[in-house]
Write a protein that holds these residues in place. Structure first.
Motif, PDB file in Angstrom:
ATOM      1  N   ALA A  18       0.828  -1.214   0.000  1.00 15.74           N
ATOM      2  CA  ALA A  18       0.000   0.000   0.000  1.00 15.74           C
ATOM      3  C   ALA A  18       0.858   1.257   0.000  1.00 15.74           C
ATOM      4  O   ALA A  18       1.859   1.342   0.717  1.00 15.74           O
ATOM      5  CB  ALA A  18      -0.913   0.000   1.233  1.00 15.74           C
ATOM      6  N   LYS A  19       0.479   2.210  -0.826  1.00 20.80           N
ATOM      7  CA  LYS A  19       1.090   3.556  -0.918  1.00 20.80           C
ATOM      8  C   LYS A  19       2.437   3.572  -1.648  1.00 20.80           C
ATOM      9  O   LYS A  19       2.989   4.644  -1.913  1.00 20.80           O
ATOM     10  CB  LYS A  19       1.299   4.198   0.474  1.00 20.80           C
ATOM     11  N   ILE A  20       2.982   2.411  -1.984  1.00 20.12           N
ATOM     12  CA  ILE A  20       4.318   2.419  -2.586  1.00 20.12           C
ATOM     13  C   ILE A  20       4.305   3.033  -3.990  1.00 20.12           C
ATOM     14  O   ILE A  20       5.223   3.766  -4.359  1.00 20.12           O
ATOM     15  CB  ILE A  20       4.926   0.988  -2.598  1.00 20.12           C
ATOM     16  N   THR A  21       3.255   2.773  -4.765  1.00 17.70           N
ATOM     17  CA  THR A  21       3.242   3.364  -6.113  1.00 17.70           C
ATOM     18  C   THR A  21       3.230   4.887  -6.028  1.00 17.70           C
ATOM     19  O   THR A  21       3.936   5.561  -6.786  1.00 17.70           O
ATOM     20  CB  THR A  21       2.040   2.830  -6.919  1.00 17.70           C
ATOM     21  N   ALA A  49       7.679   3.463 -11.672  1.00 20.15           N
ATOM     22  CA  ALA A  49       6.404   3.100 -11.034  1.00 20.15           C
ATOM     23  C   ALA A  49       6.257   1.586 -10.888  1.00 20.15           C
ATOM     24  O   ALA A  49       5.615   1.105  -9.956  1.00 20.15           O
ATOM     25  CB  ALA A  49       5.239   3.658 -11.849  1.00 20.15           C
ATOM     26  N   GLY A  50       6.870   0.839 -11.799  1.00 24.64           N
ATOM     27  CA  GLY A  50       6.709  -0.614 -11.795  1.00 24.64           C
ATOM     28  C   GLY A  50       7.514  -1.348 -10.731  1.00 24.64           C
ATOM     29  O   GLY A  50       7.275  -2.539 -10.485  1.00 24.64           O
ATOM     30  N   PHE A  51       8.440  -0.657 -10.079  1.00 27.74           N
ATOM     31  CA  PHE A  51       9.257  -1.347  -9.068  1.00 27.74           C
ATOM     32  C   PHE A  51       8.411  -1.913  -7.920  1.00 27.74           C
ATOM     33  O   PHE A  51       8.760  -2.943  -7.342  1.00 27.74           O
ATOM     34  CB  PHE A  51      10.335  -0.408  -8.504  1.00 27.74           C
ATOM     35  N   GLY A 100       1.004  -7.370 -10.457  1.00 29.63           N
ATOM     36  CA  GLY A 100       0.069  -6.761 -11.395  1.00 29.63           C
ATOM     37  C   GLY A 100       0.622  -5.436 -11.908  1.00 29.63           C
ATOM     38  O   GLY A 100       1.783  -5.092 -11.647  1.00 29.63           O
ATOM     39  N   PHE A 101      -0.205  -4.712 -12.657  1.00 31.40           N
ATOM     40  CA  PHE A 101       0.077  -3.322 -13.038  1.00 31.40           C
ATOM     41  C   PHE A 101       1.155  -3.181 -14.113  1.00 31.40           C
ATOM     42  O   PHE A 101       1.127  -2.250 -14.889  1.00 31.40           O
ATOM     43  CB  PHE A 101       0.461  -2.561 -11.763  1.00 31.40           C
TER      44      PHE A 101
END
Ligand code: ADP
Ligand code: ASP
Ligand code: MG
Length: 457
Positions: free
Chosen positions: A40-43, A121-123, A190-191
């Protein structure tokens, strides 16, 4: 097989990942493939790092990265214990080092491109999926980490890439299906995806739901489970209105309208692949796994209530185009919409009069440029901080006088645009953003004080 997707709060820390593992273990017989979000919140934090680096604030970018690194290490250590942690630590370290290299690179170049933003963002999902896979393996789940970037093939529309289904399905058959056949539990972030050439992309905010659906459709899942932090799809955002009730079953069409108009519980694109293959989607609560959640299927039972739910979509800009000169000219609407298309800006709601057109768009940084282009055709003004409120339900189709009931429930509110959707299952209108809490709770009181027990819990 089934797909189980765990959102950010459902993997936010060691306790959450432990709960997710227990939920997956219960379903091993059904051959699950698992999709996880970033913690949560990492992106948000990754995007903040990218922005800081882009504006040459090296210290801030690296400090945010250091904090994220620490949180992931602590989570992994808590979950795995020292011995198993040491086995995945080098991989985590390599990922965070390459994130830091990238941030330094952005600072050095002095420019943050959409392409680099997507890599950064994908990390979150790259790393969360490795930690979850290690934790699941330690908890008697034969998990196998799969790199989402290698399976989900997209176009190069960075920030909101579009999956290329044929290629993606081929890769899923090649890389994921054999794992399931061998009794393994594929676990993927995901993502994230990548182009055919291997350039990293993302599917847009909230896109892990979409990844789950892509996986489910590609592998012909029996169902897709979206595990989140609420009991299911509710009659409205429970964060906005604590009286919100759980919807037991809802149709694809209704749920898609709700997702599109702001019910964040489901990414708007999620249902498309599920609809095409007629795969039921369940929304479930990872903190309350006994709750039966919401079942989204092709057809849902009729409800005695006028609506199924109310959604609100904030950060809307209304653009008014007034064209006295072009009065009744044919081709005028086309030239207006061409401007939005040229800026790749989707339009949500439209209302027209003889001389003017109003449209709503998500507020974005291109608005000024769009307005400037429209200004070549007509007089333009635009105003942000608006919201679309949307009431959804299949009963709208055959209930006369329903719009009157809606607006008489909120007599004191300034309403700007109204649309009774082409799909005939939604009534939506535009209000000032600060009015959202008041409007939603008034409408909720008017339409959901009593609920049909067959459809709502
Ligand atoms: P995840 O991280 O699991 O993907 P999200 O934060 O994306 O979870 O979505 C879940 C949130 O969606 C809920 O916490 C809730 O505040 C919000 N939400 C908005 N509208 C609805 C709705 N109609 N029903 C349920 N949740 C909703
Ligand atoms: N982590 C991504 C986001 O926050 C994707 C997701 O959680 O669905 O947008
Ligand atoms: Mg989400």
């Amino acid at each position: 097989m089934i797909v189980m997707k765990f959102g950010g709060t459902s993997v936010q820390d060691a306790a959450a990942i432990d709960r997710a593992a227990a939920i997956v273990r219960e379903r091993l017989r059904e051959k699950p493939a698992v999709v996880v979000s970033a913690l949560a919140k990492i992106t948000d934090q990754l995007l903040a790092m990218a922005a800081a680096a882009g504006s040459s604030d090296r210290d801030k970018a690296l400090e945010l990265s250091r904090a994220a690194r620490e949180r992931h290490y602590n989570t992994a250590l808590d979950l795995l214990g020292t011995h198993a942690f040491e086995q995945i630590a080098p991989e985590l370290e390599a990922d965070f080092n390459s994130l830091d290299d990238l941030l330094r690179g952005v600072v050095a170049v002095g420019e943050l491109t959409p392409r680099t933003t997507d890599v950064i963002a994908g990390f979150g999902e790259r790393i969360s999926s490795k930690i979850a896979a290690a934790a699941f393996s330690q908890r008697d789940i034969p998990a196998q980490h799969v790199d989402g970037r290698r399976c989900i093939v997209t176009d190069a529309n960075f920030g909101k890439a579009v999956p290329q289904f044929e290629e993606t399905n081929a890769r899923l058959s090649q890389m994921v299906r054999p794992l399931l056949e061998n009794g393994r539990v594929p676990l993927m972030g995901g993502f994230i995806g990548s182009t055919r050439e291997g350039v990293s992309t993302t599917l847009g905010r909230g896109g892990s739901d979409f990844s789950a659906a892509i996986l489910g459709a590609g592998l012909n899942a029996q169902r897709i489970e979206i595990w989140t932090d609420v009991d299911g799809m509710m009659t409205t955002d429970p964060g906005l209105c604590p009286q919100a009730r759980r919807i037991k079953t809802i149709s694809f069409e209704e749920a898609a309208e709700l997702a599109y108009f702001g019910a964040k519980v489901l990414h708007p694109a999620t249902l498309l692949p599920a609809i095409q293959k007629n795969i039921p989607v369940l929304i479930l609560n990872s903190r309350n796994p006994q709750c039966e959640g919401t079942r989204i299927t092709a057809t849902a039972p009729k409800s005695k209530n006028a609506f199924k739910a109310i959604a609100a979509k904030k950060r809307i800009t209304v653009v008014d185009v007034v064209a006295t000169r072009m009065l009744m000219a044919h081709g005028f609407l086309r030239s207006i919409f061409e401007v939005f298309a040229n800026h790749r800006c989707p339009v949500d709601m439209v209302s027209t009069s003889e001389v003017s057109v109003s449209v709503t768009v998500d507020s974005n940084e291109s608005i000024a440029a769009i307005a400037a282009d429209l200004g070549k055709l007509a007089d333009v003004k635009y105003e942000g901080r608006k919201a679309i409120v949307c009431l959804v339900g299949e009963n709208i189709r055959n209930t006369p006088g329903i719009a009157a009931k809606v607006f008489s429930a909120i007599p004191d509110v300034n309403i700007q645009m109204i649309s009774q959707g082409a799909s005939e299952i939604n009534i939506s209108f535009v209000i000032d953003e600060p009015d959202v809490p008041h409007v939603v709770s008034q409408l909720h009181r008017a339409f959901f004080s009593e609920v049909d027990p067959d459809v709502f819990a």
